[in-house]
Design a protein around this motif. Structure first.
Motif, PDB file in Angstrom:
ATOM      1  N   LEU A  65       1.538   1.239  -3.381  1.00  0.00           N
ATOM      2  CA  LEU A  65       1.558   0.414  -4.595  1.00  0.00           C
ATOM      3  C   LEU A  65       2.877   0.578  -5.353  1.00  0.00           C
ATOM      4  O   LEU A  65       3.485  -0.402  -5.796  1.00  0.00           O
ATOM      5  CB  LEU A  65       0.396   0.858  -5.491  1.00  0.00           C
ATOM      6  N   HIS A 109      -6.475  -7.440  -5.217  1.00  0.00           N
ATOM      7  CA  HIS A 109      -6.144  -6.059  -5.575  1.00  0.00           C
ATOM      8  C   HIS A 109      -7.078  -5.506  -6.653  1.00  0.00           C
ATOM      9  O   HIS A 109      -7.680  -4.443  -6.493  1.00  0.00           O
ATOM     10  CB  HIS A 109      -4.683  -5.941  -6.020  1.00  0.00           C
ATOM     11  N   VAL A 118      -1.816  -5.196  -1.559  1.00  0.00           N
ATOM     12  CA  VAL A 118      -0.535  -4.512  -1.816  1.00  0.00           C
ATOM     13  C   VAL A 118       0.434  -4.634  -0.626  1.00  0.00           C
ATOM     14  O   VAL A 118       0.104  -4.273   0.508  1.00  0.00           O
ATOM     15  CB  VAL A 118      -0.766  -3.037  -2.224  1.00  0.00           C
ATOM     16  N   GLU A 169      -1.044  -7.413  -6.119  1.00  0.00           N
ATOM     17  CA  GLU A 169       0.112  -6.556  -5.831  1.00  0.00           C
ATOM     18  C   GLU A 169       0.872  -6.980  -4.579  1.00  0.00           C
ATOM     19  O   GLU A 169       1.730  -6.249  -4.108  1.00  0.00           O
ATOM     20  CB  GLU A 169      -0.322  -5.088  -5.735  1.00  0.00           C
ATOM     21  N   CYS A 228      -2.750  -0.453 -11.678  1.00  0.00           N
ATOM     22  CA  CYS A 228      -1.414  -0.244 -11.137  1.00  0.00           C
ATOM     23  C   CYS A 228      -0.700   0.850 -11.894  1.00  0.00           C
ATOM     24  O   CYS A 228      -1.300   1.557 -12.666  1.00  0.00           O
ATOM     25  CB  CYS A 228      -0.588  -1.527 -11.140  1.00  0.00           C
TER      26      CYS A 228
END
Lengths: 348, 348
Positions: free
Chosen positions: B70, B190, B211, B283, B348
């Protein structure tokens, strides 16, 4: 299953071996003119100097500064000690839910004032908020980029026409036999100020953090010429910085205890607490290795600045010794090891 | 005294006003070709694109990725969506005392693999350890630098010879009436994967994080030509990204619900949990505004890549509407606001 210990974050041997054994092998760490694997103050790629620091200092506010001034100064200094002019910073904040907005604003003010003093703008940022208990109030990451300083007199091979160099940046591996070791001012102030503020020892009146951006005085030193290597002695203090010079340059370093500038109050506090001021982190100091012919000029250039008025030649690199050796006040010799643990955690 | 709330970290309106009112005024935020005050994905100064992100995702490991992949993807993407080629990353870790070294090593492996996949080396780093309870296991900051992509066809004034532009970078303020809005694939994956892994809802089998570093597919899209603006719709999701386009470009955006790619499992999970998939962070997706003449070519270029196979034209910029308006499946019209709070924190 092995666990992370506080000593893994101390900047000394435990951290170095954790990174070298468990982290770096998984990264592609050999890219760039100064790669990650050099573990220097910054990396360099395509002519750009790049560095990063996350700041977890406790308390957030301390005598002489706060996490805001510390973040900006720390990153400006990591770029500058490579021989670069910092051109921009990033600012990433992770904030705990419930933090006073006024405290955050006070820290932003300090970030802005320190960036302005250094003449380096913040051009990108990030803000995250995590729930109560997920972080100790605030962590700030500042990263920085810079370009080669016009004052740096290395070309690919020669420093100030004096001798060949391993790197054209002020890398730790550039120190050679005979180089003078100069420190830009007193050591130990920052760590003792933090410890005192955190634990309430009451030295706060006498000891203030030295936190300051050093790009200005480093520029003056570079103008004098002849500088081979430079570091800011943060975590692990002067002891760690000198050992990194010695290890990476494969040369011993001899220093003289009497020559090391240490403020009386810092010496007193360290004595009482059983701490070695050489192992205490600084946030407004630079240590440099200078070709002997230029040492007095660099010293004079530093001393002409307010931040460098207490600069001193504290020793020299020498093939005659292994590691870092200090001649003590009483005429003995003491080996200066890089600290294994962290005498004062969370100073930066 | 006002306090930081979770919504201040949500990437939407509460965060924007906190930053604009309490933080930015204290920073010197107008420097650079793309300054901090633009609040775009990256800043630009002296030709260098620079971005930063701190990652506090919970849990550290989730279906489809972990905090390591990430961190790398997020930063590679923030540089790439400006129209730049990422050239290097930094990696700063704040680790909680007591964390398993094996977990840290697993994350380092993921960082390395993702950086290798993106072709972007990590050239500088930092490691801090804090005592138990001072942080929720691990926070990673990655910052990134990049140089203008050779494929970007803007010059100072024109995009692909089609029309004048406010900025020669893919800034949010470049969108103009008539531009096609393209999303590079399905949205919501995500955030739903994180939520499911964290709360144990049991969608993990069906929903994986998207991601992924997007520099490869963005390069393909740029080669097609005609792209005016680009963003990665992370926190606040597609709803926030489109509103940033609309606000900064002073133009409305009309989208069509049917055209937005959303996976069935994500749609189902959002329905059950009362979440709007347009507000859920992604992501591994990019949203772009493309001059109408080039929209089909950009779409085709994206669809030729594995990451972009579900790309779709979802609407267009239009002076006929204010803000972001969606034509719903049932033929109605819904105003899409930027989310105020955070439907799924710590994604995140």
């Amino acid at each position: 299953m092995s666990k992370i210990r506080m000593s893994h974050g101390a900047g000394g041997r435990a951290m170095q071996s954790l990174l070298r054994e468990r982290v770096l092998p998984h990264l592609v760490s050999g890219f760039g003119e100064v790669p990650l694997s050099a573990m220097d103050d910054s990396g360099v790629i395509e002519g750009i100097v790049f560095t990063t620091d996350s700041h977890t200092v406790k308390p957030l506010f301390f005598p002489g500064g706060d996490i805001g001034s510390l973040s900006v100064a720390g990153t400006v200094n990591d770029v500058s000690v490579m021989g670069a002019r910092p051109i921009a910073l990033s600012l990433a904040m992770v904030v705990e839910e419930g933090m006073d907005v006024e405290d955050l604003e006070r820290i932003a003010t300090s970030v802005g004032a320190t960036a302005k003093k250094a003449g380096v703008p913040i051009i990108t940022g990030d803000t995250k908020v995590v729930e109560r208990g997920a972080i100790d109030r605030l962590v700030i990451n500042t990263s920085g980029i810079g370009m080669r300083s016009e004052e740096l007199d290395h070309d690919l091979a020669i420093v100030g026409n004096h001798r060949p160099m391993a790197s054209r940046w002020l890398e730790d591996r550039n120190v050679a036999d005979g180089d003078a070791i100069i420190v830009s001012g007193s050591v130990g102030d920052h760590g003792v100020a933090i410890l005192s503020a955190r634990e309430g020892y009451g030295f706060e009146g006498d000891v203030r953090s030295d936190v300051a951006p050093l790009n200005g005085i480093i520029r003056e030193a570079l103008k004098a010429g002849g500088i081979a290597a430079m570091k800011d002695p943060t975590r692990g203090g002067l002891a760690n910085a000198l050992n990194e010079f010695a290890e990476k340059s494969h040369v011993g370093i001899e220093i003289t205890e009497e020559a090391i500038p240490i403020k009386q109050a810092v010496r007193g506090a360290c004595g009482m607490l059983g701490l070695d001021p050489l192992e205490i982190g600084n946030e407004g100091k630079a240590v440099m290795a200078v070709v002997p012919q230029m040492a007095e000029e660099v010293l004079a250039a530093l001393r002409r600045t307010p931040e460098g008025k207490d600069a001193a030649i504290i020793g020299k690199a020498s093939r005659a010794v292994r590691g870092v050796v200090m001649r003590t006040r009483v005429g003995g010799r003491r080996i200066i090891e890089p600290p294994v643990g962290d005498p004062v955690p969370r100073i930066c």
